[in-house]
Design a protein around this motif. Structure first.
Motif, PDB file in Angstrom:
ATOM      1  N   SER A   1       0.773  -1.139  -0.046  1.00 28.42           N
ATOM      2  CA  SER A   1       0.029   0.176   0.078  1.00 28.42           C
ATOM      3  C   SER A   1       0.987   1.251   0.015  1.00 28.42           C
ATOM      4  CB  SER A   1      -0.816  -0.096   1.074  1.00 28.42           C
ATOM      5  OG  SER A   1      -0.111  -0.127   2.354  1.00 28.42           O
ATOM      6  N   GLU A   2       1.951   1.374   0.834  1.00 30.13           N
ATOM      7  CA  GLU A   2       2.876   2.514   0.928  1.00 30.13           C
ATOM      8  C   GLU A   2       3.451   2.545  -0.620  1.00 30.13           C
ATOM      9  OE1 GLU A   2       3.486   4.796   3.037  1.00 30.13           O
ATOM     10  OE2 GLU A   2       1.812   3.960   4.314  1.00 30.13           O
ATOM     11  N   THR A   3       3.992   1.434  -1.042  1.00 23.56           N
ATOM     12  CA  THR A   3       4.446   1.441  -2.515  1.00 23.56           C
ATOM     13  C   THR A   3       3.519   2.080  -3.621  1.00 23.56           C
ATOM     14  OG1 THR A   3       5.702  -0.513  -2.060  1.00 23.56           O
ATOM     15  CG2 THR A   3       5.397   0.011  -4.206  1.00 23.56           C
ATOM     16  N   TYR A   4       2.354   1.679  -3.389  1.00 26.21           N
ATOM     17  CA  TYR A   4       1.138   2.378  -4.459  1.00 26.21           C
ATOM     18  C   TYR A   4       1.132   3.572  -4.072  1.00 26.21           C
ATOM     19  CZ  TYR A   4       0.285  -2.693  -5.325  1.00 26.21           C
ATOM     20  OH  TYR A   4       0.375  -4.240  -5.600  1.00 26.21           O
ATOM     21  N   ARG A   5       1.093   4.043  -2.947  1.00 28.84           N
ATOM     22  CA  ARG A   5       0.608   5.404  -2.761  1.00 28.84           C
ATOM     23  C   ARG A   5       1.955   6.288  -3.115  1.00 28.84           C
ATOM     24  NH1 ARG A   5      -2.725   3.480   1.692  1.00 28.84           N
ATOM     25  NH2 ARG A   5      -0.898   3.110   2.955  1.00 28.84           N
ATOM     26  N   ALA A   6       3.151   5.782  -3.104  1.00 30.72           N
ATOM     27  CA  ALA A   6       4.384   6.859  -3.286  1.00 30.72           C
ATOM     28  C   ALA A   6       4.483   6.594  -4.668  1.00 30.72           C
ATOM     29  CB  ALA A   6       5.602   5.873  -2.654  1.00 30.72           C
ATOM     30  N   LEU A   7       4.011   5.710  -5.308  1.00 32.51           N
ATOM     31  CA  LEU A   7       4.205   5.741  -7.037  1.00 32.51           C
ATOM     32  C   LEU A   7       2.909   5.951  -7.529  1.00 32.51           C
ATOM     33  CD1 LEU A   7       6.518   2.827  -7.280  1.00 32.51           C
ATOM     34  CD2 LEU A   7       7.295   5.182  -7.626  1.00 32.51           C
ATOM     35  N   ASP A   8       1.777   6.420  -7.249  1.00 31.05           N
ATOM     36  CA  ASP A   8       0.649   6.560  -7.855  1.00 31.05           C
ATOM     37  C   ASP A   8       0.722   8.145  -8.400  1.00 31.05           C
ATOM     38  OD1 ASP A   8      -2.059   6.633  -8.448  1.00 31.05           O
ATOM     39  OD2 ASP A   8      -2.749   7.576  -6.764  1.00 31.05           O
ATOM     40  N   GLY A   9       0.392   8.064  -9.678  1.00 27.50           N
ATOM     41  CA  GLY A   9       0.461   9.303 -10.898  1.00 27.50           C
ATOM     42  C   GLY A   9       2.101   9.161 -11.461  1.00 27.50           C
ATOM     43  N   ILE A  10       2.736   8.171 -10.962  1.00 25.65           N
ATOM     44  CA  ILE A  10       4.277   7.863 -11.600  1.00 25.65           C
ATOM     45  C   ILE A  10       4.372   6.970 -12.604  1.00 25.65           C
ATOM     46  CG2 ILE A  10       6.645   7.866 -11.189  1.00 25.65           C
ATOM     47  CD1 ILE A  10       6.212   9.119  -8.288  1.00 25.65           C
ATOM     48  N   VAL A  11       3.794   5.911 -12.105  1.00 27.66           N
ATOM     49  CA  VAL A  11       3.552   4.650 -12.851  1.00 27.66           C
ATOM     50  C   VAL A  11       2.121   3.982 -12.647  1.00 27.66           C
ATOM     51  CG1 VAL A  11       6.002   4.060 -13.143  1.00 27.66           C
ATOM     52  CG2 VAL A  11       4.339   3.057 -11.245  1.00 27.66           C
ATOM     53  N   ARG A  12       1.753   3.097 -13.483  1.00 31.93           N
ATOM     54  CA  ARG A  12       0.393   2.705 -13.313  1.00 31.93           C
ATOM     55  C   ARG A  12       0.207   1.667 -12.067  1.00 31.93           C
ATOM     56  NH1 ARG A  12      -4.232  -0.127 -13.086  1.00 31.93           N
ATOM     57  NH2 ARG A  12      -5.507  -0.534 -15.116  1.00 31.93           N
ATOM     58  N   VAL A  13      -0.409   1.813 -10.893  1.00 32.42           N
ATOM     59  CA  VAL A  13      -0.560   1.002  -9.799  1.00 32.42           C
ATOM     60  C   VAL A  13      -1.931   0.499  -9.891  1.00 32.42           C
ATOM     61  CG1 VAL A  13       1.461   2.276  -8.659  1.00 32.42           C
ATOM     62  CG2 VAL A  13      -1.134   3.183  -8.352  1.00 32.42           C
ATOM     63  N   PRO A  14      -2.048  -0.631  -9.206  1.00 34.30           N
ATOM     64  CA  PRO A  14      -3.380  -1.295  -9.102  1.00 34.30           C
ATOM     65  C   PRO A  14      -4.441  -0.401  -8.347  1.00 34.30           C
ATOM     66  CG  PRO A  14      -1.859  -2.868  -8.468  1.00 34.30           C
ATOM     67  CD  PRO A  14      -1.179  -1.613  -8.521  1.00 34.30           C
ATOM     68  N   ARG A  15      -5.682  -0.203  -8.327  1.00 34.29           N
ATOM     69  CA  ARG A  15      -6.681   0.406  -7.554  1.00 34.29           C
ATOM     70  C   ARG A  15      -6.807  -0.563  -6.395  1.00 34.29           C
ATOM     71  NH1 ARG A  15     -13.260   0.828  -8.472  1.00 34.29           N
ATOM     72  NH2 ARG A  15     -13.710   1.930  -6.591  1.00 34.29           N
ATOM     73  N   LEU A  16      -6.588   0.242  -5.465  1.00 30.34           N
ATOM     74  CA  LEU A  16      -6.883  -0.063  -4.196  1.00 30.34           C
ATOM     75  C   LEU A  16      -8.282   0.208  -3.344  1.00 30.34           C
ATOM     76  CD1 LEU A  16      -3.622   0.530  -1.755  1.00 30.34           C
ATOM     77  CD2 LEU A  16      -4.586  -1.598  -2.734  1.00 30.34           C
ATOM     78  N   TYR A  17      -9.049  -0.762  -2.624  1.00 29.69           N
ATOM     79  CA  TYR A  17     -10.339  -0.525  -2.317  1.00 29.69           C
ATOM     80  C   TYR A  17     -10.074  -0.575  -0.983  1.00 29.69           C
ATOM     81  CZ  TYR A  17     -11.941  -2.379  -6.664  1.00 29.69           C
ATOM     82  OH  TYR A  17     -12.139  -2.558  -8.101  1.00 29.69           O
ATOM     83  N   ALA A  18     -10.787   0.638  -0.133  1.00 28.53           N
ATOM     84  CA  ALA A  18     -11.049   0.597   1.231  1.00 28.53           C
ATOM     85  C   ALA A  18     -11.785  -0.542   1.649  1.00 28.53           C
ATOM     86  CB  ALA A  18     -11.484   1.929   1.613  1.00 28.53           C
ATOM     87  N   PRO A  19     -12.500  -0.573   2.854  1.00 26.35           N
ATOM     88  CA  PRO A  19     -13.337  -1.711   3.474  1.00 26.35           C
ATOM     89  C   PRO A  19     -14.323  -2.234   2.225  1.00 26.35           C
ATOM     90  CG  PRO A  19     -13.515   0.258   4.969  1.00 26.35           C
ATOM     91  CD  PRO A  19     -12.736   0.694   3.757  1.00 26.35           C
ATOM     92  N   ALA A  20     -14.673  -3.471   2.594  1.00 18.64           N
ATOM     93  CA  ALA A  20     -15.373  -4.384   1.580  1.00 18.64           C
ATOM     94  C   ALA A  20     -16.751  -3.483   1.183  1.00 18.64           C
ATOM     95  CB  ALA A  20     -15.984  -5.696   2.325  1.00 18.64           C
TER      96      ALA A  20
END
Length: 293
Positions: A106-125
């Motif tokens: 999750s930290e990786t995706y947040r750090a690189l969001d907008g820089i490379v394509r990262v998967p969508r992260l969903y919050a609670p179910a």
């Protein structure tokens, strides 16, 4: 090399065993593992979860006159990086910030969001609006604890069963590993893609080197943003729209880096040279390599 008995530790051994510049020592827990058969000597150390492991490692480094420590497991990378100033030997690794970010998906995706394509992260179910999705541990590695879920009931069950879970967009396409080498001043000097054609427990047991120009672009963006240096790799998978999306990054040797090593890119040796601040350039052999194990 610590812990020496992992797939990572074995690849480091095979990459360095015939290098005249290197004397190799393996260390790890008092367990049955293949490092006891391949390393000239295997030294017992406590696990990083046990008290006194840092002092034991310091004593071993001093007794053997160790110059460099190669971490050979994901959690050990962060543990050694955090204790680096206490150690009498240099840790072959990227900066602590990069090690900590990449240990969390999750930290990786947040750090690189907008820089490379990262998967969508969903919050609670309750936020999941379409299935299937993937549930996996935020700090896991390989395929351990990963579940593909097809409906809300399965999602609730997976969230209960998996420790520290995250819910990710389902990526249905081909999967690749990109083996990288970076100089801390020059940036990425090598980024070689290989398809993950057969896996077991998250490890590529059949892999084929490929030309993937878009992955090279992503490597430069990731390496620059996180300040990675030495050997590292990242994994990609094609999304529903055909784009390559980031799965994870690891600032370490990969067990299947041998596929590029036999073409002339010796990642462990180059990582030592990078730590020595030697001037480096890459000259890989041309052609395709298939590795099966």
């Amino acid at each position: 090399v610590f812990p020496a008995g992992t797939e990572i530790g074995l690849e480091i051994f095979h990459a360095l065993e015939h290098c005249k510049e290197v004397s190799l020592f393996g260390a790890g827990q008092d367990t049955l593992n293949p490092a006891r058969f391949v390393y000239p000597a295997y030294h017992i150390l406590p696990a990083i979860s046990e008290s006194g492991w840092v002092d034991a490692l310091i004593a071993l480094c001093r007794s053997l006159n160790i110059d460099y420590i190669f971490p050979a497991y994901d959690d050990v990378i962060v543990a050694l990086s955090r204790e680096a100033e206490k150690l009498p030997a240099k840790v072959i690794s990227s900066p602590l910030r990069a090690c900590e970010i990449t240990r969390s998906k999750s930290e990786t995706y947040r750090a690189l969001d907008g820089i490379v394509r990262v998967p969508r992260l969903y919050a609670p179910a309750v936020e999941v609006d379409s299935y299937p999705v993937f549930v996996k541990p935020d700090r896991g590695q390989g395929s351990f604890g990963v579940a593909r879920v097809e409906n809300k009931e399965a999602l609730v069950a997976a969230l209960r069963a998996i420790r520290d879970p995250i819910i990710c967009e389902f990526l249905p396409g081909e999967e690749y590993t990109i083996d990288c080498f970076s100089d801390r001043e020059k940036g990425v000097l090598f980024a070689g893609a290989r398809s993950r054609r057969r896996t077991r427990n998250g490890i590529s047991v059949n892999t084929l080197t490929e030309t993937l120009p878009e992955a090279t672009v992503m490597a430069k963006l990731i390496g620059r943003e996180l300040g990675l240096h030495g050997a590292w790799f990242f994994q990609l998978k094609r999304a529903q729209d055909g784009q390559l999306a980031l799965l994870e990054i690891a600032p370490r040797i990969a067990g299947a880096m041998a596929a590029h090593r036999v073409a002339g890119i010796n990642f462990p040796l180059l990582s030592i040279f990078e730590a020595e601040r030697l001037s480096l350039s890459m000259h890989p052999l041309k052609g395709v390599v298939e590795l099966d194990r």
